[in-house]
Structure formats: structure tokens, C-alpha cells
Write an enzyme that holds these catalytic residues in place. Structure first.
Site, PDB file in Angstrom:
ATOM      1  N   ASN A  96     -49.244  -2.914  30.558  1.00 36.95           N
ATOM      2  CA  ASN A  96     -48.139  -3.781  30.895  1.00 36.95           C
ATOM      3  C   ASN A  96     -46.857  -3.753  30.048  1.00 36.95           C
ATOM      4  O   ASN A  96     -46.915  -3.871  28.774  1.00 36.95           O
ATOM      5  CB  ASN A  96     -48.839  -5.165  30.920  1.00 36.95           C
ATOM      6  CG  ASN A  96     -47.948  -6.292  31.635  1.00 36.95           C
ATOM      7  OD1 ASN A  96     -47.297  -5.980  32.645  1.00 36.95           O
ATOM      8  ND2 ASN A  96     -48.126  -7.764  31.195  1.00 36.95           N
ATOM      9  N   THR A  97     -45.797  -4.156  30.829  1.00 41.18           N
ATOM     10  CA  THR A  97     -44.337  -3.979  29.964  1.00 41.18           C
ATOM     11  C   THR A  97     -43.708  -5.167  30.299  1.00 41.18           C
ATOM     12  O   THR A  97     -42.946  -5.203  31.493  1.00 41.18           O
ATOM     13  CB  THR A  97     -43.795  -2.730  30.299  1.00 41.18           C
ATOM     14  OG1 THR A  97     -43.589  -2.479  31.585  1.00 41.18           O
ATOM     15  CG2 THR A  97     -44.315  -1.541  29.533  1.00 41.18           C
ATOM     16  N   PRO A  98     -43.942  -6.410  29.960  1.00 43.44           N
ATOM     17  CA  PRO A  98     -43.478  -7.670  30.610  1.00 43.44           C
ATOM     18  C   PRO A  98     -42.099  -7.907  29.826  1.00 43.44           C
ATOM     19  O   PRO A  98     -41.381  -6.955  29.107  1.00 43.44           O
ATOM     20  CB  PRO A  98     -44.047  -8.599  29.946  1.00 43.44           C
ATOM     21  CG  PRO A  98     -45.013  -8.129  28.727  1.00 43.44           C
ATOM     22  CD  PRO A  98     -45.092  -6.728  29.066  1.00 43.44           C
ATOM     23  N   THR A 151     -43.613   0.960  34.050  1.00 44.87           N
ATOM     24  CA  THR A 151     -42.173   0.697  34.187  1.00 44.87           C
ATOM     25  C   THR A 151     -41.551   0.524  33.083  1.00 44.87           C
ATOM     26  O   THR A 151     -41.930  -0.432  32.239  1.00 44.87           O
ATOM     27  CB  THR A 151     -41.809  -0.393  35.154  1.00 44.87           C
ATOM     28  OG1 THR A 151     -42.686  -0.153  36.305  1.00 44.87           O
ATOM     29  CG2 THR A 151     -40.354  -0.712  35.401  1.00 44.87           C
ATOM     30  N   GLU A 158     -44.637   4.197  39.512  1.00 45.16           N
ATOM     31  CA  GLU A 158     -45.355   4.021  40.788  1.00 45.16           C
ATOM     32  C   GLU A 158     -44.097   3.192  41.608  1.00 45.16           C
ATOM     33  O   GLU A 158     -43.475   2.362  41.239  1.00 45.16           O
ATOM     34  CB  GLU A 158     -46.642   3.131  40.323  1.00 45.16           C
ATOM     35  CG  GLU A 158     -46.290   2.122  39.264  1.00 45.16           C
ATOM     36  CD  GLU A 158     -45.725   0.730  39.887  1.00 45.16           C
ATOM     37  OE1 GLU A 158     -46.030   0.587  41.187  1.00 45.16           O
ATOM     38  OE2 GLU A 158     -45.202  -0.234  39.374  1.00 45.16           O
ATOM     39  N   ALA A 192     -46.703  -1.653  46.109  1.00 52.03           N
ATOM     40  CA  ALA A 192     -46.442  -3.130  46.622  1.00 52.03           C
ATOM     41  C   ALA A 192     -47.712  -3.665  46.780  1.00 52.03           C
ATOM     42  O   ALA A 192     -48.775  -3.168  47.081  1.00 52.03           O
ATOM     43  CB  ALA A 192     -45.734  -3.234  47.881  1.00 52.03           C
ATOM     44  N   ALA A 236     -34.562   0.782  42.082  1.00 47.87           N
ATOM     45  CA  ALA A 236     -35.178   0.720  43.335  1.00 47.87           C
ATOM     46  C   ALA A 236     -35.767  -0.628  43.281  1.00 47.87           C
ATOM     47  O   ALA A 236     -35.650  -1.281  44.363  1.00 47.87           O
ATOM     48  CB  ALA A 236     -36.408   1.663  43.214  1.00 47.87           C
ATOM     49  N   CYS A 268     -42.962  -7.144  38.981  1.00 48.71           N
ATOM     50  CA  CYS A 268     -41.977  -5.978  38.896  1.00 48.71           C
ATOM     51  C   CYS A 268     -40.489  -6.334  39.155  1.00 48.71           C
ATOM     52  O   CYS A 268     -39.603  -6.227  38.260  1.00 48.71           O
ATOM     53  CB  CYS A 268     -42.299  -5.031  40.046  1.00 48.71           C
ATOM     54  SG  CYS A 268     -43.784  -4.064  39.760  1.00 48.71           S
ATOM     55  N   ARG A 327     -49.076 -12.906  39.183  1.00 49.56           N
ATOM     56  CA  ARG A 327     -47.924 -12.737  38.029  1.00 49.56           C
ATOM     57  C   ARG A 327     -46.726 -13.159  38.925  1.00 49.56           C
ATOM     58  O   ARG A 327     -46.160 -12.939  39.581  1.00 49.56           O
ATOM     59  CB  ARG A 327     -47.851 -11.401  37.503  1.00 49.56           C
ATOM     60  CG  ARG A 327     -49.038 -10.832  36.687  1.00 49.56           C
ATOM     61  CD  ARG A 327     -49.144  -9.372  36.378  1.00 49.56           C
ATOM     62  NE  ARG A 327     -49.270  -8.631  37.623  1.00 49.56           N
ATOM     63  CZ  ARG A 327     -49.121  -7.355  37.538  1.00 49.56           C
ATOM     64  NH1 ARG A 327     -49.039  -6.661  36.453  1.00 49.56           N
ATOM     65  NH2 ARG A 327     -49.233  -6.795  38.768  1.00 49.56           N
TER      66      ARG A 327
END
Length: 657
Positions: free
Chosen positions: A183-185, A224, A253, A256, A315, A368, A438
Site C-alpha cells: 500500500n502507498t497511501p 502505484t 496495475e 477496477a 490515467a 486509487c 477504502r
């Protein structure tokens, strides 16, 4: 500097850490952004192609001959990206051993049980083959038996090749390819708080990978990340393993929630970014060969590594921009009497615009869109481009405005007070067909409603287990808001109990179960076709003597869908599946299911038709004047009004307005 004793952090989707040292400001680089080209192994490298374009095939130096085949993949992170991605890779590549590692023992236990920690349509079917293996079987090779096609196709057994474990060091050390999917919050504290990406977990994992990866391993960014993170990864690898060569790739990635398995099985593109060097091209070719087992090579696109990193952010930002744009028009429609669906249909007919992501509502959620837009904002700010930063920040501002405007309308219609009233929220996940909560709009709406002092806020979601929703609300809103602690929030296991004696019902997630749809006779259609949007035709006759895994999966789904009696849909129509791993007697998920009477995310019932809620039944047990607030555009307003409801919808015309 990260100490050598750094251990892999728990890969929690909601982790919030402080420090981030990832470079987000592009500095001078010899890399360039070449023209996107598909993967194609028919040509060879020449000096001219090396300098002018980037067809992966023309820069691989005959990858098949020079690059050892990938036999072992380790995916670090068993969350919403790592779990499904690794499962599909293993499913489509029986010859590759795929290990998914995570320090969270509870999460790994659930992946190894009949209670996977996430729900995605089709995921259970993939797990049953890749994780549990399959028996030898035979299937009819044509829809109907004929003289020309009377012999069934024989399907070989296959061993398990997907494994979930907490043995991080061993799996990384054995891997040819290491996927980093943690995870990269967004950072919540320190420099860049509120917009910069929190890279603490990613950095810690990179340090662990650097210590244990075997020389020559390919390290792949699946998370991401900010643009130029590949340089951070390379520097970390050099710090811990000076003189040892690794290739770093970007492979973002484009999944969805709710359609992740479909997005993986039928990807519209696979993006691989690498360094512009022969070894970088060979590494990209090795990773491309993994996807090429089921993805057409024309859809495997390569760029330089920094272009790939930035492409993912852009994107998602542009998709978020479309949602905020149509929601801004919805506000105009409410003020003028125009209908936002009609406006969206009219402008969506323009092929330059298209119809996707023009559904007005309460805005986007999920892990995302907001995070990636804010990452792009922070990148623009560090590049001293304030106008660019302001432009993209407005996308977030409009999203928050859409959510707040919806709640304010609810309060206004209920005479500007919720005191002594019960409000029901249908939908807790951020979108349908997932249990991913989330950045869910519902959570913000619950917070705001609670401030108005209602008697009760009832919550129901068809994909989320009540006990887990309760625990999440306790963590993110506060224990005092729960009914057991004297607060108004109560979580229910069925929609009718949640709506009983309610003064207003809010639809915050677009689950098919909540829709009010009329059939051609003008009657309410209460049946939801099994996988209505993914219904597959009979894949037979097969293209080859032995069908592919994709064809077998399609046949299994087809046979389930064609069952005459929904109550007797076979779990294993091909007689191919091995038993599901048994749970221990003290399995907490089994205990929750027994206590609530709700069987998880319905993995074993995925192919069984579901029913929409009976709005007439809900009407009979609500309090007058029967307010319904449609935040997702799933209701036929005229039909609901004929029942007697007073309906408010975002940007859509109603006679009650």
C-alpha cells in the site's frame, strides 16, 4: 537511511506512516520517453531502432534465447492488488511457482482458507485451481455431441502453484521476479501531508527485497508510486548489495474494484517500463513473456520506466476528472431542471468524449483516484507549476463538494434536523461487487450524519461482513459512535431490518441489489441475472485439442449459468476441483458467520442468482413521508414515486422536486 535490521511491515491497506523519502521531482536523466510500441518478438535490435523507437521486441537481443525463463515469482503484498494479480498469473502459468508473502498472519491465514480477505467476482474460481490444484477430467468438446465431435477433451490434472505464506525472506531469495505490491497511501503528516505519497511501507519492503533477492532478479514496481521511484529502488539495491546487478521495472496495475479478475483476464493493455539498456529490454521481455501466455502481444506495451510510473497517475487522474466534471454539471442540472442522465447521454454520443465515467452521483472513492490525483498535485507543486497543481486539486475539491451537497440535501429535506430520526445507509463499500471500503464515500457521509445527532444510523452492505464493518467504523470514526457504546451507528445483516422504521434511506453504493428496475410490462424486476455484465457464451468448440485455462473457466461459468434450477447450481460442473482447505475449529471467520448468519462474501454462492430488494416491502415499514435519497442513480424515479416514495437524486428530475 534504512537500517539493515528493517523488517517487512504489515501490508495493511489502511496503513498510515510518517516518513517518505521517495524522490517526486524529476531531475536530469538520460532516459527519454519513446513512442509506445506493442510487444512483438519478430524483429531484432539495430542501432537505428535503439535510438529512435521502442518496440520491445527489437531491443531484446533474442530474449527467448538469452533470457532464462521465469520459473518463480514472489509477490510482496497480499492485498487488493497483489492477491488477485498473483492468482491470475499462477492460474495462467501452471509452470511458474507463485508465492504471495505478507507479514500479516491473519491475512495469509484467510487466503489459505475458504474465507479470502477480499471479494472479487471470479476470484474464487481462480483460487480453486491455482491454490488447490485440479484433478484430471474430461469435458465435451462441442456444445452438442455429434459424429464429428464424439470424443470428449481430456484435461490433465495440475498441481498447486499458488502459495500464500509469511516466509518473506525465503520466497524473495528464490524468486526470478519480485513484484512489490504494498500500500502507498497519501501522507497524513510531515512534508507534503495531504498530497504526497507515503512511501514508508514501500521503502521498507524495498530494503528487505534488496537484502534477500538473488543476483540478477527482476524487481517490479506493482504499487502505484511517484514518478522516478525506480531511481529510489535502484539506489536502495546498490546500498545493500553494491556491485550486484538487478533490473527494476515498472508494471502498474489498471484494475477496477469489482471487475479486477475480468481486468486481469482480458486486460486492454499491459504496461511495462524499463531502463533504455539491453539488460532493461531483456528484463522487460522476461516479464512480458509471463503475460503473453494469455494476453495478446499487441496489448503488451513498453515505455521507459519513468513514463510508466507517470502514466498510472495520469490515467487515474483523468478518470477522476471526468467524474468530478459530470458531478459539477449535476449541480447545474439540479438548479435548472435539466436531467444529468440526458446531458451525459447527449455528450457521451460524441466519440471524442465517450460515455464512460459520466455517471453523476456522490463522487469517487477507493484507494486509487484521490491518492493518485493528490500525488500528481504534489508532483506539480515540487516542479513549481502552481497552476497545474491548482487544476488537479480542483478535481478533489469538486468530489468533496458532491458528497457534502448530497448530505446537506438529506438534512434539508428532513426539516433541517435529524434529532430523534433514523437514517439508513445502503452500501458501505466504495463501489459495487467489492468489499473494498477504502476512501468510501459512505464513511464520510456517516461521519457527517452523526454530527447531526440522529437517533440511529443503520448501515447495510451485501458484500461486507457486519462484524468487520463495525470494527472499521470503530477505528476510523471512533468507538463512541457505535450503538453498543451509546452512539447512533448500528450495522445490520439484511436490508429490511436496516430500513425498518427509518425516516430516510440513502443509497451510497450502486449495488444491483438496491436498484429499482422496471421490466417491459412496467413491473418491478426483482431478479438479478447471474453475473449480468459478464455472462459468457458457450466457448465450445475449443480452438485446440486441449482447452486453455481461460476456456475451461468460461465453460465452467457457462454451465453454472445454464442450470435450470438456481438452487441446484453445481459448485464443480467439470468435476475438476480439489477440496477447499479446511478451517480450524477456532477459525474467527467461521465464528463470525455463525454469529451473524451471513456467510462472508458469498464466494461459494457467486453463481447463484441474487434478488433486488423489494422496495414495496421497505415502503410498508418506513416512516412517513418515505424519503429515499439516490446517490448513485440506480432507481427508476417515476416507479418509486408511484409506490409512494419521495425521491431525491443527484442531477435527475423528479416530480417531488
Amino acid at each position: 537511511m534504512i537500517p539493515l535490521s528493517t523488517t517487512l511491515p504489515e501490508v495493511e491497506e489502511n496503513v498510515t506512516l510518517d516518513a517518505s523519502t521517495a524522490p517526486t521531482t524529476p531531475e536530469g536523466s538520460g532516459s527519454f520517453s519513446p513512442v509506445l510500441r506493442p510487444f512483438d518478438d519478430s524483429t531484432q535490435l539495430t542501432p537505428k531502432t535503439r535510438n529512435n523507437s521502442r518496440s520491445l521486441s527489437s531491443t531484446l537481443f533474442d530474449t527467448t534465447a538469452r533470457t532464462p525463463p521465469v520459473r518463480n515469482i514472489c509477490c510482496v503484498g497480499a492485498g487488493y492488488v497483489g492477491g488477485p494479480t498473483a492468482a491470475v498469473i499462477a492460474f495462467q502459468n501452471p509452470h511458474i511457482q507463485v508465492n504471495v508473502v505478507d507479514r500479516d498472519e491473519k491475512r495469509i491465514r484467510r487466503w489459505n482458507s475458504q474465507h479470502p480477505p477480499i471479494y472479487e467476482p471470479g476470484l474464487n474460481d481462480i483460487l480453486r485451481i491455482a491454490r488447490d490444484g485440479a484433478r484430471e477430467c474430461a469435458v465435451e468438446s462441442a456444445p452438442t455431441k455429434s459424429e464429428e465431435n464424439k470424443d470428449p477433451a481430456s484435461i490433465s490434472s495440475r498441481k498447486s502453484n499458488l502459495f500464500f505464506t509469511t516466509d518473506v525472506a525465503r520466497c524473495i531469495s528464490e524468486a526470478d521476479v519480485v513484484l512489490i505490491a504494498v500500500n502507498t497511501p497519501t501522507k497524513s503528516r510531515g512534508s507534503g501531508a495531504g498530497s504526497a505519497t507515503d512511501m514508508a511501507a514501500f521503502e521498507a519492503v524495498t530494503a528487505v527485497v534488496a537484502q534477500h533477492a538473488r543476483p540478477g532478479a527482476i524487481i517490479v514496481e506493482k504499487s502505484t508510486v511517484p514518478c522516478r521511484t525506480a531511481k529510489l529502488v535502484e539506489d536502495t539495491l546498490s546500498l545493500y548489495r553494491p556491485g550486484v546487478h538487478f533490473e527494476v521495472l515498472s508494471n502498474p496495475e489498471f484494475l477496477a474494484a469489482g471487475t479486477a479478475i475480468k481486468d486481469l483476464l482480458h486486460a486492454d493493455r499491459i504496461l511495462i517500463g524499463s531502463r533504455n539498456s539491453p539488460s532493461g529490454y531483456r528484463a522487460a521481455g522476461a516479464l512480458a513473456s509471463v503475460y503473453a501466455s494469455w494476453i495478446p502481444r499487441s496489448r503488451i506495451i513498453t515505455t521507459n520506466v519513468f513514463s510508466s510510473e507517470l502514466a498510472k497517475l495520469v490515467a487515474n487522474s483523468m478518470l477522476a476528472q471526468r467524474i468530478s466534471s459530470i458531478n459539477s454539471i449535476a449541480a447545474v442540472c439540479d438548479a435548472t431542471g435539466a436531467d444529468v442522465d440526458e446531458v451525459a447521454s447527449a455528450i457521451g454520443a460524441d466519440p471524442r468524449i465517450g460515455s464512460k465515467f459520466l455517471k453523476a452521483g456522490i463522487g469517487f472513492g477507493g484507494s486509487c483516484f484521490k491518492k493518485d490525483v493528490l500525488s500528481l498535485v504534489y508532483l506539480a507543486e515540487t516542479l513549481i507549476l502552481p497552476e497545474v497543481a491548482d487544476y488537479w486539486r480542483a478535481v478533489i475539491t469538486m468530489n468533496e463538494y458532491s458528497r457534502n451537497r448530497f448530505v446537506h440535501r438529506v438534512v434539508k429535506c428532513l426539516n433541517n434536523t435529524l434529532a430523534g430520526k433514523k437514517v439508513t445507509v445502503l452500501g458501505y463499500a466504495f463501489k459495487k461487487d467489492t468489499n473494498d471500503t477504502r476512501e468510501s464515500p459512505a464513511l464520510d457521509i456517516i461521519r457527517t450524519l452523526e454530527e447531526e445527532g440522529p437517533r440511529e444510523i443503520a448501515i447495510f452492505d451485501p458484500c461486507c461482513i457486519p462484524a468487520q464493518m463495525t470494527d472499521e467504523i470503530r477505528r476510523f470514526v471512533g468507538p463512541s459512535v457505535l450503538q453498543g457504546n451509546g452512539g447512533p451507528v448500528a450495522v445490520y445483516a439484511d436490508a429490511y431490518s436496516a430500513c425498518n422504521e427509518s425516516d430516510a434511506v440513502l443509497i451510497t453504493t450502486e449495488f444491483d441489489e438496491f436498484a429499482y428496475v422496471l421490466n417491459p410490462k412496467g413491473e418491478a424486476d426483482l431478479t438479478i441475472p447471474v453475473r449480468a455484465k459478464a455472462r459468457l457464451p458457450d466457448p465450445r468448440p475449443f480452438a485446440q485439442a486441449e482447452p486453455t485455462e481461460t476456456e475451461l473457466l468460461a465453460l465452467q461459468t457457462y454451465l453454472m449459468q445454464e442450470a435450470e434450477d438456481p438452487a441446484a447450481i453445481p459448485e464443480d460442473p467439470l468435476d475438476r476441483l480439489n477440496p477447499v482447505p479446511a478451517c480450524s475449529e477456532d477459525c474467527p471467520d467461521c465464528q463470525v458467520e455463525k454469529a451473524t448468519g451471513k456467510t462472508g462474501y458469498g464466494a461459494s454462492k457467486e453463481h447463484v442468482p441474487k434478488n433486488r430488494v423489494d422496495w414495496k416491502k421497505i415502503y410498508c415499514h418506513m416512516r412517513k413521508p418515505h424519503w429515499v435519497f439516490d446517490g448513485r442513480g440506480v432507481l427508476d424515479i417515476a416507479g418509486m414515486e408511484r409506490i409512494g416514495f419521495k425521491v431525491q437524486s443527484v442531477g435527475r428530475h423528479s416530480r417531488a422536486q
